[in-house]
Scaffold this motif. Structure first.
Motif, short mmCIF file in Angstrom:
data_model
loop_
_atom_site.label_atom_id
_atom_site.label_comp_id
_atom_site.label_asym_id
_atom_site.label_seq_id
_atom_site.Cartn_x
_atom_site.Cartn_y
_atom_site.Cartn_z
N VAL A 13 0.82 -1.21 0.00
CA VAL A 13 0.00 0.00 0.00
C VAL A 13 0.86 1.26 0.00
O VAL A 13 0.66 2.16 -0.83
CB VAL A 13 -0.96 0.01 1.21
N PHE A 14 1.80 1.36 0.91
CA PHE A 14 2.47 2.64 1.14
C PHE A 14 3.72 2.88 0.30
O PHE A 14 4.26 3.98 0.30
CB PHE A 14 2.78 2.82 2.62
N LYS A 71 9.52 5.20 1.07
CA LYS A 71 10.73 4.39 0.89
C LYS A 71 11.05 3.71 2.22
O LYS A 71 11.31 4.38 3.22
CB LYS A 71 11.92 5.27 0.47
N TRP A 72 11.00 2.41 2.25
CA TRP A 72 11.34 1.63 3.43
C TRP A 72 12.54 0.76 3.09
O TRP A 72 12.44 -0.44 2.91
CB TRP A 72 10.16 0.76 3.87
N SER A 73 13.69 1.37 2.97
CA SER A 73 14.89 0.65 2.58
C SER A 73 15.49 -0.15 3.73
O SER A 73 16.24 -1.09 3.51
CB SER A 73 15.94 1.62 2.03
N SER A 74 15.14 0.19 4.96
CA SER A 74 15.65 -0.52 6.13
C SER A 74 14.58 -1.48 6.65
O SER A 74 13.54 -1.05 7.16
CB SER A 74 16.03 0.47 7.23
N LEU A 87 11.36 -0.83 9.40
CA LEU A 87 9.98 -1.23 9.11
C LEU A 87 9.48 -2.24 10.15
O LEU A 87 8.36 -2.12 10.65
CB LEU A 87 9.88 -1.83 7.71
N ASP A 88 10.31 -3.21 10.50
CA ASP A 88 9.91 -4.19 11.51
C ASP A 88 9.64 -3.53 12.85
O ASP A 88 8.69 -3.87 13.55
CB ASP A 88 10.97 -5.28 11.65
N ALA A 89 10.47 -2.56 13.22
CA ALA A 89 10.27 -1.84 14.49
C ALA A 89 8.95 -1.07 14.45
O ALA A 89 8.21 -1.05 15.43
CB ALA A 89 11.44 -0.89 14.75
N TYR A 90 8.64 -0.45 13.32
CA TYR A 90 7.39 0.29 13.17
C TYR A 90 6.19 -0.66 13.28
O TYR A 90 5.21 -0.36 13.97
CB TYR A 90 7.37 1.03 11.83
#
Length: 55
Positions: free
Chosen positions: A21-22, A30-33, A37-40
Motif C-alpha cells: 500500500v504505502f 521508501k522503506w529501505s531498512s 519497518l519491523d520496528a514500526y
C-alpha cells in the motif's frame, strides 16, 4: 464482515500489505531498512496503548 485485533501472529501478512500500500501511489514511501519497518510494525501490534484492527 469479520473484524479482528492485529497481533504478532499477523506480522508477516501485515508487513507485506503495508509495503504494498504505502510504497505505491499516492504515497511512494521508501522503506529501505527492514529493521526500521519491523520496528514500526512491532510498535503498531505490541504497544499496549495501541489497538490495531483488521477487516
Amino acid at each position: 464482515m469479520r473484524i479482528a485485533v492485529l497481533n504478532k501472529h499477523d506480522f508477516v501478512e501485515m508487513r507485506m500489505l503495508f509495503l504494498d500500500v504505502f510504497t505505491n501511489e499516492p504515497w511512494f514511501d521508501k522503506w529501505s531498512s527492514e529493521e526500521q519497518l519491523d520496528a514500526y510494525m512491532r510498535d503498531l501490534t505490541e504497544n499496549t496503548n495501541s489497538l490495531s484492527m483488521a477487516l
